[in-house]
Design a protein around this motif. Sequence first.
Motif, PDB file in Angstrom:
ATOM      1  N   ASP A   1       0.901  -1.272   0.004  1.00 39.82           N
ATOM      2  CA  ASP A   1      -0.109  -0.004   0.080  1.00 39.82           C
ATOM      3  C   ASP A   1       0.972   1.239   0.031  1.00 39.82           C
ATOM      4  OD1 ASP A   1      -2.082  -1.422   0.059  1.00 39.82           O
ATOM      5  OD2 ASP A   1      -2.680  -1.506   2.263  1.00 39.82           O
TER       6      ASP A   1
ATOM      7  N   CYS B   1       3.734   1.663  -1.231  1.00 40.70           N
ATOM      8  CA  CYS B   1       4.429   1.754  -2.766  1.00 40.70           C
ATOM      9  C   CYS B   1       3.527   2.144  -3.567  1.00 40.70           C
ATOM     10  CB  CYS B   1       4.930   0.274  -3.184  1.00 40.70           C
ATOM     11  SG  CYS B   1       6.397  -0.350  -2.183  1.00 40.70           S
ATOM     12  N   ARG B   2       2.268   1.687  -3.463  1.00 37.82           N
ATOM     13  CA  ARG B   2       1.289   2.268  -4.414  1.00 37.82           C
ATOM     14  C   ARG B   2       0.836   3.891  -4.046  1.00 37.82           C
ATOM     15  NH1 ARG B   2      -2.843  -0.779  -2.631  1.00 37.82           N
ATOM     16  NH2 ARG B   2      -2.303  -2.560  -4.062  1.00 37.82           N
TER      17      ARG B   2
ATOM     18  N   GLU C   1       1.485   6.812  -6.912  1.00 40.36           N
ATOM     19  CA  GLU C   1       0.151   6.912  -7.835  1.00 40.36           C
ATOM     20  C   GLU C   1       0.366   8.352  -8.830  1.00 40.36           C
ATOM     21  OE1 GLU C   1      -4.286   8.449  -6.444  1.00 40.36           O
ATOM     22  OE2 GLU C   1      -2.677   8.157  -4.802  1.00 40.36           O
TER      23      GLU C   1
ATOM     24  N   ASP D   1       1.164   1.080 -12.099  1.00 37.69           N
ATOM     25  CA  ASP D   1      -0.082   0.585 -11.207  1.00 37.69           C
ATOM     26  C   ASP D   1       0.384  -0.709 -10.539  1.00 37.69           C
ATOM     27  OD1 ASP D   1      -2.551   0.224 -10.230  1.00 37.69           O
ATOM     28  OD2 ASP D   1      -2.944  -0.917 -12.212  1.00 37.69           O
ATOM     29  N   ILE D   2       0.681  -0.243  -9.334  1.00 36.16           N
ATOM     30  CA  ILE D   2       1.411  -1.534  -8.597  1.00 36.16           C
ATOM     31  C   ILE D   2       0.166  -2.229  -7.844  1.00 36.16           C
ATOM     32  CG2 ILE D   2       2.654  -1.909  -6.520  1.00 36.16           C
ATOM     33  CD1 ILE D   2       4.468   0.388  -7.134  1.00 36.16           C
ATOM     34  N   GLN D   3       0.130  -3.474  -8.028  1.00 39.85           N
ATOM     35  CA  GLN D   3      -0.961  -4.354  -7.619  1.00 39.85           C
ATOM     36  C   GLN D   3      -0.242  -5.697  -6.776  1.00 39.85           C
ATOM     37  OE1 GLN D   3      -4.047  -3.502  -7.466  1.00 39.85           O
ATOM     38  NE2 GLN D   3      -3.745  -1.899  -8.647  1.00 39.85           N
TER      39      GLN D   3
ATOM     40  N   SER E   1       3.708  -6.167 -11.405  1.00 31.20           N
ATOM     41  CA  SER E   1       3.828  -4.813 -11.439  1.00 31.20           C
ATOM     42  C   SER E   1       5.000  -4.253 -11.661  1.00 31.20           C
ATOM     43  CB  SER E   1       2.975  -4.410 -10.243  1.00 31.20           C
ATOM     44  OG  SER E   1       1.717  -4.862  -9.791  1.00 31.20           O
TER      45      SER E   1
ATOM     46  N   ALA F   1       8.085   0.865 -11.959  1.00 29.16           N
ATOM     47  CA  ALA F   1       7.552   1.145 -10.638  1.00 29.16           C
ATOM     48  C   ALA F   1       8.908   1.391  -9.861  1.00 29.16           C
ATOM     49  CB  ALA F   1       6.977  -0.264 -10.342  1.00 29.16           C
TER      50      ALA F   1
END
Length: 266
Positions: A156, A158-159, A163, A169-171, A176, A182
Amino acid sequence: MENETGDKMASAGPLTQEQLAAIQDEQVLNDMLDKAVDFEERRMIRAAMRELLKKKREQRDRERAERQQDLRQRGVCAGRNPAGQSTGQKPANGPGSTQQHTHRAAQAKSPNPSSASSSPKVPASPARPPAVGVKVHRSSALGGPNTKDVKQMLLDWCRAKTEPYEGVDIQNFSSSWADGLAFCALVHRFFPEGFDYCTLDPYDRRANFEKAFKTAERLADCSPLLDVDDLMRMREPDWKCVYTYIQEFYRCLVEKGLVKTKKKTP
């Protein structure tokens, strides 16, 4: 000057979109985002960062198109025909072009890096390349009994930090991160002076990995735990290795005071 402008805006009252649009320095927006506590302000600052990165990319594309147009015009002036061949050049289908056609055919058959993140995972088999190896084993700042919770918290984090960045788009901790963007976005978030994110090519995986790891090592003292050659042999990296590297990067940020935490969790 830009930093002073950002501080004045923050202390003058609620921020407006017009004020944020006037800021052309990513570092200023990064600092404002770190200091903002209101949800609406953070949303507006992130939107301004995305717009600024988009404007820089569009400017870069325009400059590239102008350079290409200039080169084409120079080619015509140098005696090239409309097809782009010089008057003394052999036809493209001549014997001298066999090697070039072979090289292009090999490129056409190679997998497209951009499809790595969207393709389904393939079960491990003896024919599949070995997992990325971790070179250095160091204690993690995020270790603890609730490994699953810590992993999700780090994901979370990292996301949230990446952003505003286009193409990221880190999932998860695997697909990702396959094209290297990333890693670059996360490093650039804390060290925007390290490189220009807008110049990165999502199809040049090796360059992206190298730029992210070398910049993190130079500016954050983060050990290069991931091997670029291993990453290039795989369609997507092993999640445990990516997770370990991000833990190490996070620990280095904590030591430098760039991330503040009481419980050593993101």
